[in-house]
Scaffold this motif. Structure first.
Motif, PDB file in Angstrom:
ATOM      1  N   LEU A   1       0.551  -1.052  -0.040  1.00 21.86           N
ATOM      2  CA  LEU A   1       0.214  -0.126   0.165  1.00 21.86           C
ATOM      3  C   LEU A   1       0.538   1.567   0.120  1.00 21.86           C
ATOM      4  N   ILE A   2       1.870   1.330   0.999  1.00 20.01           N
ATOM      5  CA  ILE A   2       2.915   2.346   0.750  1.00 20.01           C
ATOM      6  C   ILE A   2       3.613   2.525  -1.028  1.00 20.01           C
ATOM      7  N   GLU A   3       4.065   1.261  -0.560  1.00 19.88           N
ATOM      8  CA  GLU A   3       4.496   1.576  -2.055  1.00 19.88           C
ATOM      9  C   GLU A   3       4.155   2.194  -3.898  1.00 19.88           C
ATOM     10  N   PHE A   4       2.337   1.586  -3.535  1.00 21.47           N
ATOM     11  CA  PHE A   4       1.358   1.825  -4.421  1.00 21.47           C
ATOM     12  C   PHE A   4       1.133   3.632  -4.207  1.00 21.47           C
ATOM     13  N   GLY A   5       1.005   4.060  -3.006  1.00 21.35           N
ATOM     14  CA  GLY A   5       0.504   5.405  -2.780  1.00 21.35           C
ATOM     15  C   GLY A   5       1.440   6.195  -3.593  1.00 21.35           C
ATOM     16  N   LEU A   6       3.265   5.796  -3.400  1.00 17.30           N
ATOM     17  CA  LEU A   6       4.205   6.617  -3.639  1.00 17.30           C
ATOM     18  C   LEU A   6       4.225   6.719  -5.555  1.00 17.30           C
ATOM     19  N   ILE A   7       4.800   5.458  -6.030  1.00 19.35           N
ATOM     20  CA  ILE A   7       4.485   5.815  -7.381  1.00 19.35           C
ATOM     21  C   ILE A   7       3.222   6.392  -7.732  1.00 19.35           C
ATOM     22  N   ILE A   8       1.770   5.815  -7.238  1.00 22.42           N
ATOM     23  CA  ILE A   8       0.837   6.902  -7.995  1.00 22.42           C
ATOM     24  C   ILE A   8       1.206   8.455  -8.380  1.00 22.42           C
ATOM     25  N   GLY A   9       1.607   8.451  -6.846  1.00 25.54           N
ATOM     26  CA  GLY A   9       2.310  10.076  -6.697  1.00 25.54           C
ATOM     27  C   GLY A   9       3.024  11.103  -7.629  1.00 25.54           C
ATOM     28  N   ILE A  10       3.756   9.937  -7.984  1.00 27.08           N
ATOM     29  CA  ILE A  10       4.848  10.365  -9.146  1.00 27.08           C
ATOM     30  C   ILE A  10       4.641   9.871 -10.315  1.00 27.08           C
ATOM     31  N   LEU A  11       3.634   8.752 -10.717  1.00 28.92           N
ATOM     32  CA  LEU A  11       2.864   9.371 -11.949  1.00 28.92           C
ATOM     33  C   LEU A  11       2.437  10.401 -12.072  1.00 28.92           C
ATOM     34  N   VAL A  12       1.557  11.029 -10.889  1.00 32.03           N
ATOM     35  CA  VAL A  12       0.643  11.636 -11.081  1.00 32.03           C
ATOM     36  C   VAL A  12       1.563  12.852 -12.079  1.00 32.03           C
ATOM     37  N   ALA A  13       2.140  13.258 -11.121  1.00 31.56           N
ATOM     38  CA  ALA A  13       2.824  14.173 -11.181  1.00 31.56           C
ATOM     39  C   ALA A  13       4.159  14.294 -11.970  1.00 31.56           C
ATOM     40  N   ARG A  14       4.207  13.429 -12.798  1.00 35.34           N
ATOM     41  CA  ARG A  14       5.328  13.760 -13.496  1.00 35.34           C
ATOM     42  C   ARG A  14       5.075  13.024 -15.501  1.00 35.34           C
ATOM     43  N   TYR A  15       3.711  12.543 -15.599  1.00 41.04           N
ATOM     44  CA  TYR A  15       3.889  11.530 -16.243  1.00 41.04           C
ATOM     45  C   TYR A  15       2.166  11.463 -17.112  1.00 41.04           C
ATOM     46  N   ASP A  16       1.969  11.161 -18.032  1.00 33.43           N
ATOM     47  CA  ASP A  16       0.668  11.243 -18.877  1.00 33.43           C
ATOM     48  C   ASP A  16      -0.765  11.019 -17.444  1.00 33.43           C
ATOM     49  N   PRO A  17      -1.555  11.140 -17.190  1.00 28.97           N
ATOM     50  CA  PRO A  17      -2.914  10.995 -16.227  1.00 28.97           C
ATOM     51  C   PRO A  17      -3.196   9.299 -16.517  1.00 28.97           C
ATOM     52  N   TRP A  18      -2.881   9.309 -18.067  1.00 29.32           N
ATOM     53  CA  TRP A  18      -3.042   7.834 -18.308  1.00 29.32           C
ATOM     54  C   TRP A  18      -2.689   6.615 -17.369  1.00 29.32           C
ATOM     55  N   PHE A  19      -1.234   6.795 -16.992  1.00 33.93           N
ATOM     56  CA  PHE A  19      -0.846   6.061 -16.587  1.00 33.93           C
ATOM     57  C   PHE A  19      -0.717   5.860 -15.074  1.00 33.93           C
ATOM     58  N   ALA A  20      -1.453   6.352 -14.031  1.00 30.29           N
ATOM     59  CA  ALA A  20      -2.165   6.404 -13.050  1.00 30.29           C
ATOM     60  C   ALA A  20      -3.687   5.531 -12.950  1.00 30.29           C
ATOM     61  N   GLY A  21      -4.009   5.889 -14.030  1.00 28.46           N
ATOM     62  CA  GLY A  21      -5.972   5.846 -13.970  1.00 28.46           C
ATOM     63  C   GLY A  21      -5.422   4.075 -14.690  1.00 28.46           C
ATOM     64  N   ILE A  22      -4.496   4.275 -15.251  1.00 31.25           N
ATOM     65  CA  ILE A  22      -4.755   2.537 -15.755  1.00 31.25           C
ATOM     66  C   ILE A  22      -4.448   1.855 -14.328  1.00 31.25           C
ATOM     67  N   THR A  23      -3.249   2.546 -13.563  1.00 26.94           N
ATOM     68  CA  THR A  23      -2.629   1.219 -12.549  1.00 26.94           C
ATOM     69  C   THR A  23      -3.449   1.502 -11.146  1.00 26.94           C
ATOM     70  N   VAL A  24      -4.472   2.643 -11.381  1.00 29.02           N
ATOM     71  CA  VAL A  24      -5.868   2.551 -10.051  1.00 29.02           C
ATOM     72  C   VAL A  24      -6.651   1.345 -10.599  1.00 29.02           C
ATOM     73  N   VAL A  25      -7.131   1.988 -11.686  1.00 28.85           N
ATOM     74  CA  VAL A  25      -8.713   0.875 -12.187  1.00 28.85           C
ATOM     75  C   VAL A  25      -8.202  -0.805 -12.219  1.00 28.85           C
ATOM     76  N   ALA A  26      -7.312  -0.634 -12.524  1.00 26.49           N
ATOM     77  CA  ALA A  26      -6.621  -2.360 -12.654  1.00 26.49           C
ATOM     78  C   ALA A  26      -5.934  -2.420 -11.131  1.00 26.49           C
ATOM     79  N   LEU A  27      -5.583  -1.936 -10.740  1.00 24.73           N
ATOM     80  CA  LEU A  27      -6.357  -2.803  -8.307  1.00 24.73           C
ATOM     81  C   LEU A  27      -7.648  -2.056  -8.547  1.00 24.73           C
ATOM     82  N   VAL A  28      -7.766  -1.867  -8.451  1.00 26.07           N
ATOM     83  CA  VAL A  28      -9.377  -1.689  -7.791  1.00 26.07           C
ATOM     84  C   VAL A  28     -10.310  -3.117  -8.722  1.00 26.07           C
ATOM     85  N   LEU A  29     -10.102  -3.602 -10.191  1.00 25.42           N
ATOM     86  CA  LEU A  29     -10.542  -4.677 -10.163  1.00 25.42           C
ATOM     87  C   LEU A  29     -10.207  -5.744  -9.566  1.00 25.42           C
ATOM     88  N   TYR A  30      -8.332  -5.802  -9.155  1.00 27.12           N
ATOM     89  CA  TYR A  30      -7.897  -7.074  -8.933  1.00 27.12           C
ATOM     90  C   TYR A  30      -8.136  -6.895  -7.063  1.00 27.12           C
TER      91      TYR A  30
END
Length: 614
Positions: free
Chosen positions: A168-197
């Motif tokens: 959970l801690i690692e997921f929070g850090l990774i999502i924060g980096i993806l949102v801050a530095r890259y296309d929102p698609w990356f964070a969106g795909i990661t979150v959707v996949a995590l929710v489905l998983y």
């Protein structure tokens, strides 16, 4: 000796919600709050270092990319990159391992301390429960519940602290980096996949939990049958029922096998769904990253960074199903363990109970109109009442004998005196003190018993005799053995007092076990003695010798003798004759014979039996 009829096994566990079980566990963990806080700090540091590794790797790749190398001197590429980024990469890798190991080192005492405290608390509680519970319980099932429950605490803490929280801690850090530095698609795909998983994992695992619980119940049932059969090894052999016992055990194992196959099949379904969700998510993210590199919005280092993040995130997620299932199983096992603590203590010390005060070496014991019955119904009535208004007094230093046919309630008197049960009516006093008003520990310390059915620990003869007074010296143990006429037998054994008696003392004969019990009671040196058919397993010669010794040790003590053979109680100060739970005759031996009642009939019958045997 007639035992109370055992009803159905008590319901040990009331299934509670997961949060209720976790709240029960928390006090055991929070006894070491500082260690818990330090372990969480180490956990956060380890995950921070772990997330930093892909960031350094991105910088290394970008520095070594063809375009970047062309703009730098060879010396810069050869010295600066290895000296700075590569060393930093190695240090972050080391820090990840170092902080992880420090976390486990700090938290080990918390986990093991919680397991130890919970286990000893349950163990003490089981000993505090009434005899009724232990006559009805299934030993194999209870021991498996304790074993699984303590293991469940370790598993729950391990999986939570070492898998769930780090992820959970690692997921929070990774999502924060993806949102801050890259296309929102990356964070969106990661979150959707995590929710489905997580949704898939929880829904399937909840279904599987019922299958696992069924497996556990069938496993406990099989274990109970196996242990019960092995404990009754001699009975099985007497009746030649080895095949019967094997079939009973196999039936339980066959039911367990069917449940295990269903559980394994459902696990395969769970793993397949998880892998499909992860594969689709990683493919979508790498596709977006590849487009970013082609369009020039991302570097090769960014591609490597995103790929490393996904691997770091989804590799632990790939085990989430197993972890979640194990956590659910651990909670279910802990529920059964803590459920034992909720078993009602039928016999408990009253608030403010005092230590039993014995005013003389031989106290007075009094039963005052005692009523008692086993197997209470929901409304408090008895399915089978044993004693009806039984009253008598054992004067200080006197010997009172209770005789009667089997099932008349003789041995129940001893159980009530020891307060294995509480009386339903009337009271029992020692030197005027109601035994319900004193501590059970002090009460039982004042009473010694030689039971009809002697059960020994699977330990040495010396240990079993010393159990009467733990800490007694070897010389005191030998003196007690001499008084019980068993020293010569023990001395003749190859290992002497170190001889192990086997499970329940099965390596000794009935008479030898009974003499060990007598020695144990002599060593205890109590103020009140209870002899419950104390010489029933002895031959006539040994019985006469033991009777002389019992008479000697009881000479200055208050003694209750429960007997079937009337020849052993002719010297009693008073004899009570019980019939169907009532005192029907009382008096000395000669007076009861002169009365010509039930005692006289029993005496005549046993005399005829002795004549035939002779």
């Amino acid at each position: 000796m007639r035992r109370p009829t055992a009803g159905p096994a008590p319901q040990i566990v009331r299934q509670k919600s997961d949060w209720q079980v976790l709240r029960t566990l928390l006090p055991y963990l929070f006894e070491h709050k500082a260690r818990v806080a330090l372990a969480l700090l180490m956990l956060a540091a380890a995950k921070g270092a772990n997330v930093g590794v892909p960031l350094v790797m991105k910088a290394i790749v970008d520095r070594l990319a063809p375009g970047a190398v062309a703009q730098q001197s060879a010396a810069t590429v050869a010295i600066v990159v290895p000296a700075a980024l590569l060393v930093g990469y190695g240090l972050l890798r080391l820090a990840t391992t170092l902080f992880t190991e420090l976390r486990e080192f700090v938290f080990a005492r918390v986990t093991q301390g919680a397991v130890r405290k919970a286990a000893i608390e349950v163990f003490r509680h089981l000993h505090a429960l009434s005899l009724r519970f232990h006559l009805e319980r299934q030993t194999g099932g209870v021991t498996r519940d304790i074993e699984r429950g303590t293991r469940g605490i370790q598993s729950l803490v391990s999986y939570t602290l070492y898998s769930i929280l780090p992820t959970l801690i690692e997921f929070g850090l990774i999502i924060g980096i993806l949102v801050a530095r890259y296309d929102p698609w990356f964070a969106g795909i990661t979150v959707v996949a995590l929710v489905l998983y997580i949704g898939w994992t929880i829904s399937v695992t909840e279904w599987r939990t019922g299958l696992r619980r069924t497996m556990n119940e069938l496993d406990s049932s099989a274990s109970t049958k196996a242990i019960d059969s092995l404990l009754n090894y001699e009975t099985v052999k007497y009746f030649g029922n080895e095949d019967w016992e094997a079939r009973r055990y196999d039936e339980s194992m066959a039911a367990w096998q069917r449940a295990a196959i269903r559980s394994q099949t459902s696990l395969s379904l769970l793993n397949t769904g998880q892998s499909a969700i992860i594969a689709m998510a990683v493919t979508a993210i790498m596709w977006r990253a590849t487009l970013g590199v082609v369009d020039g919005r991302m570097t090769l280092g960014d591609l490597v960074l995103v790929n490393a993040f996904m691997i770091q995130l989804y590799v632990p997620l790939n085990f989430l199903g197993v972890i979640y299932r194990e956590i659910k199983q651990s909670i279910a096992d802990m529920d059964r363990l803590f459920g034992l603590l909720e078993q009602h203590r039928e016999v408990a010390d009253r608030p403010g109970a005092q230590t039993l005060a014995i005013r003389s070496r031989a106290p007075e014991v009094r039963f005052e109109q005692v009523d008692f019955g086993y197997d209470k119904t929901a409304d408090g009535a008895h399915k089978r009442q044993i004693l009806f208004g039984v009253g008598f007094t054992i004067a200080p230093g006197a010997k009172l004998a209770v005789v009667g046919h089997s099932g008349s309630g003789k041995s129940t008197l001893a159980r009530l005196l020891f307060r294995f049960y509480d009386v339903d009516g009337g009271r029992i006093t020692i030197d005027g003190q109601d035994i319900r008003d004193v501590t059970q520990q002090s009460l039982r310390a004042a009473i010694g018993i030689v039971p009809q059915d002697t059960v020994l620990f699977n330990d040495s003869i010396e240990y079993n005799i010393a159990y009467g007074r733990p800490g007694a010296s070897h010389d005191e143990i030998v003196a007690a053995a001499r008084a019980a006429h068993i020293h010569d037998f023990i001395a003749g054994l190859p290992d002497g007092y170190a001889t192990v008696v086997g499970e329940r003392g099965l390596k000794l004969s009935g008479g030898e076990k009974q003499r060990v019990a007598i020695a144990r009671t002599i060593l205890k040196n109590p103020a009140i003695l209870v002899f419950d058919e104390a010489t029933s397993a002895l031959d006539t010669r040994s019985e006469q010798a033991i009777q002389r010794e019992l008479k000697a040790i009881a000479s200055d003590r208050t003694t209750l003798v429960i007997a079937h053979r009337l020849s052993t109680v002719v010297d009693a100060d008073e004899i009570l004759v019980l019939d169907k739970g009532r005192v029907v005759e009382r008096g000395g031996h000669a007076a009861l014979l002169a009365l010509g009642g039930l005692y006289a009939q029993m005496w005549a019958l046993q005399g005829a039996e002795r004549a035939v045997a002779a």
